[in-house]
Enzyme design. Sequence first.
Site, mmCIF file in Angstrom:
data_model
loop_
_atom_site.group_PDB
_atom_site.id
_atom_site.type_symbol
_atom_site.label_atom_id
_atom_site.label_comp_id
_atom_site.label_asym_id
_atom_site.label_seq_id
_atom_site.Cartn_x
_atom_site.Cartn_y
_atom_site.Cartn_z
ATOM 1 N N GLY A 68 0.757 -1.182 -0.219
ATOM 2 C CA GLY A 68 0.015 0.137 0.003
ATOM 3 C C GLY A 68 0.952 1.145 0.192
ATOM 4 N N LEU A 119 -4.202 -5.086 -4.810
ATOM 5 C CA LEU A 119 -3.282 -4.415 -4.705
ATOM 6 C C LEU A 119 -1.913 -5.096 -4.049
ATOM 7 C CD1 LEU A 119 -2.347 -1.462 -5.578
ATOM 8 C CD2 LEU A 119 -2.702 -0.971 -3.025
ATOM 9 N N ASP A 120 -0.677 -4.840 -4.641
ATOM 10 C CA ASP A 120 0.795 -5.256 -4.041
ATOM 11 C C ASP A 120 0.737 -6.694 -3.802
ATOM 12 O OD1 ASP A 120 1.507 -2.853 -4.728
ATOM 13 O OD2 ASP A 120 1.002 -2.252 -2.427
ATOM 14 N N ASP A 121 -0.301 -7.722 -4.372
ATOM 15 C CA ASP A 121 -0.497 -9.022 -3.777
ATOM 16 C C ASP A 121 -0.171 -10.062 -5.026
ATOM 17 O OD1 ASP A 121 -1.423 -10.890 -1.888
ATOM 18 O OD2 ASP A 121 -3.071 -11.247 -3.382
#
Lengths: 286, 286, 286, 286
Positions: free
Chosen positions: C203, C229-231
């Site tokens: 994040g 997100l960001d995964d």
Amino acid sequence: MSNRHSATLLISCPDSHGLVAAIANFLLTYNANILHADQHQDPVENLFLMRVQWDLNGFTLPMDSFAAAFAPIAEKHNMQWQVSLSVRKPRMAIFVSKYEHCLVDLLHRYSIGELDCDIPLIISNHEDCRRLAEFHGIPYHVIAVTKDNKAEAEAHQWALLEEADVDLIVLARYMQVLSQKFVERYPHRVINIHHSFLPAFDGAKPYHRAFARGVKLIGATSHYVTEILDDGPIIEQEVTRISHRDDVEDLIQKGRDLERIVLSRAVRWHLENRILAYNNKTVIFD
Amino acid sequence: MSNRHSATLLISCPDSHGLVAAIANFLLTYNANILHADQHQDPVENLFLMRVQWDLNGFTLPMDSFAAAFAPIAEKHNMQWQVSLSVRKPRMAIFVSKYEHCLVDLLHRYSIGELDCDIPLIISNHEDCRRLAEFHGIPYHVIAVTKDNKAEAEAHQWALLEEADVDLIVLARYMQVLSQKFVERYPHRVINIHHSFLPAFDGAKPYHRAFARGVKLIGATSHYVTEILDDGPIIEQEVTRISHRDDVEDLIQKGRDLERIVLSRAVRWHLENRILAYNNKTVIFD
Amino acid sequence: MSNRHSATLLISCPDSHGLVAAIANFLLTYNANILHADQHQDPVENLFLMRVQWDLNGFTLPMDSFAAAFAPIAEKHNMQWQVSLSVRKPRMAIFVSKYEHCLVDLLHRYSIGELDCDIPLIISNHEDCRRLAEFHGIPYHVIAVTKDNKAEAEAHQWALLEEADVDLIVLARYMQVLSQKFVERYPHRVINIHHSFLPAFDGAKPYHRAFARGVKLIGATSHYVTEILDDGPIIEQEVTRISHRDDVEDLIQKGRDLERIVLSRAVRWHLENRILAYNNKTVIFD
Amino acid sequence: MSNRHSATLLISCPDSHGLVAAIANFLLTYNANILHADQHQDPVENLFLMRVQWDLNGFTLPMDSFAAAFAPIAEKHNMQWQVSLSVRKPRMAIFVSKYEHCLVDLLHRYSIGELDCDIPLIISNHEDCRRLAEFHGIPYHVIAVTKDNKAEAEAHQWALLEEADVDLIVLARYMQVLSQKFVERYPHRVINIHHSFLPAFDGAKPYHRAFARGVKLIGATSHYVTEILDDGPIIEQEVTRISHRDDVEDLIQKGRDLERIVLSRAVRWHLENRILAYNNKTVIFD
């Protein structure tokens, strides 16, 4: 250095003009030969932090008069401070469960003089490491811990720790969570090794979760224990590379090397009075 | 910090009692607000080395009177010292040949303010990097160097360097050896990047020789240039892992990343007055 | 290698006896000269994964007949596969916002042949990097993105990407979150750089949060973008050491070096068909 | 894996078409379940190198017939090969002098199953490590070595090594140089740890010389012993950062951590048949 008697002063206080001069002049008054000095200013918190070590050979102030002599400066600048003498070795207790790699490492470093301390006792909730402790001639106490007897078990631990006059407690893969009461009793005096790169994978089974997430590096973190699990001030971290060829067992094996190194650095720095913790962070003086 | 005016003092002298007090008292006399201070004692050489940076805002000694005011202390303690003012940006020349990766990196860092200096000129023995220099608006001078015209070429270089009032020369993969005369003219003011982990593979074709030897890590080294090739005080080193799958081209490619980082750190530390060189070694102040 | 025409086959399928023999025999039938081969078995998922690259010089099967000839083997073993020809350079779009360090790095690597691709366009939501794009002769399209025009802006982006026949999209510090529709359109074909050691500090503002937590290492992570997100599957990670002396600006500066290296490795590996993503993880073939 | 019986085949031969197919078909004929396979082509030397490991459960060729069955393929392709069975644990001798950190580490790894071997004996030229050996229940033989008795001492060592049927000899900081005769007797079967980043600082007192040169990283190197001192094929290397604050004692202490890790990796890889040495270099199969 090790065969000279020295004193180490750790200071933190609000930053202001003249602090270095005040401390340096004080030490010079008594003819201190400064061996190492390191300081840090935190401009955000307006804090001044300092570590200074000097040779006691030729120092004209008897150390039992140090507190009284230093008090006026400390009060004027609102200092928190502590002084340690190399002649008085810190006393360290080690807590361990079944994994013995960190214990093997700490005891070897201790035996060759890399960790300058006394180890009056090892406490475990299992019998497994007794033979190793005995090889090093260190008393080994088994205190089983269950959900039901935790308070009692900790009371037993405290009695042993107090009897042994312990300064520092090292959790060398000790698989029990200490109670809040325990932690409050030894503020910034309990060092834990967590087998992940915190804050990633705090809590249980970090290697399994690292494997599941598919990270390309795994880590280990040594930190002071606080009332929140795996959340205390970080002292040291290190990582190593893994690949898709590594399964969870490989991660555990590679991680052991990290754990040993990261824990032993934290312990050595603590024993050498190199760590100042504030704001849930640490300053490590060189 | 960058938008405050500050002064940085670098000192080296024989170690003795009272040095820190003397310097701290001097600065306090003129109401200095110390921003950073770091010191080092070399017990083998009995040397004291210090870097101290203070805010000029509120400092009551005009800096053009500094030398005169500080002289008594400096003389008493036999100090070598220099003071730098943040208001006066260091002037840096870059020498380059055909490989432009270090130049690209330095100019980008310069353009975003990571390197706090002026770059009045770039000197090369080839035309290749002219377009890049022009993109950054920096004068680009091509001076061909051959066996026969070396003295003449260097005289031309010196004229340009002097006209530009240059403090620091960075050899960003400049493939010519500077003459001894050149080196003596700029003591500890010429930084080179060598594409190996010195002292391994000094001299020519280090990646080829690293490949032939079968090392498992390759490195890069930034150092001050002295009259002996690849032998000057080391400022920074870094390594990266290679394997049997990497051929010489892979080493060269992986090495470029090392070269950029290792050179740029050295340059930044020099520009920030963090480096003290003595005994063919460097102290890097934090 | 680069001046030879080669083909690269990526395969994943359920593991079973005889897979290597089947593939090797198929290639041998047409006289393939294998340049590199690497395989991996995932015993937990019972998967077989392979990358094999061979010289097309002397290969007797025309590549436009490859799919038909390979189909029986692929069907028998339930393979997912793709073949890439070195003669057909992948086409890569770069998305960027205001920070240009990753863009500078990618374009330099592209210009010296380190990234073997074509870059038909750069898309940004700001004007800032136009001059840099033009220096490299690459069309630069500014498409402002706001809360209200996101769908419209993405439609505009898609039109450009399709017109340019793009294979890979690289988010070089592009500060907009792509819609789920966008991500689904380019599965495992959008690479992002996140400026933390994921899963820590996913994040916003990871450097600020790393500073607040007091970590001793900071990291960067390149990954395929997925709807969370960001995964997405992590491709590469790297860390660097920080200390209490580093403020947030220092973290940002040190992090830039990580971001460049971690992003460029991911891009190169993707362009060289070295990455197989499955189970939200990646296999990186040597 | 450890509780399954497996076989590992290491092959090197001139590269040619059809090698992978030939080996894969051979293994498939006898229903081999391949657990791991890794190969490498050296285009400069035109060599093909391969490691393949398969489950013996279900393998229809009795292993005492393996050599005869594989011979036609091996001869056709001019292969050098060896096959190892997991059921037959390698037998490892450790040589040590006075520093015991590497020995402590190897014995601990052995005791927890990280090194899959038998250790029938430890040979030393000093009494110092006897108690440690006995703690692990391993016979400890002291054979003093002087200038005058070297041949005799080695003859004694050989007798012990042969009686113990030793496959691998590990020099865990053994401070005597082996004779050329000794080395020739155990080609690529003696692993040494050298406490520097080779080829830098080969020979005596590497930490002292690293300190004198002012390097910023120190290293350790594990390698096969050949007749030239510190010149054999490098198996593994690692480095760690030092600074001007570290004196020689600090280098020695930091180096111990490197030595342990670098030596233990080499030993494990050798025991797992992951190393192929040729041309004074090593291939390490994943």
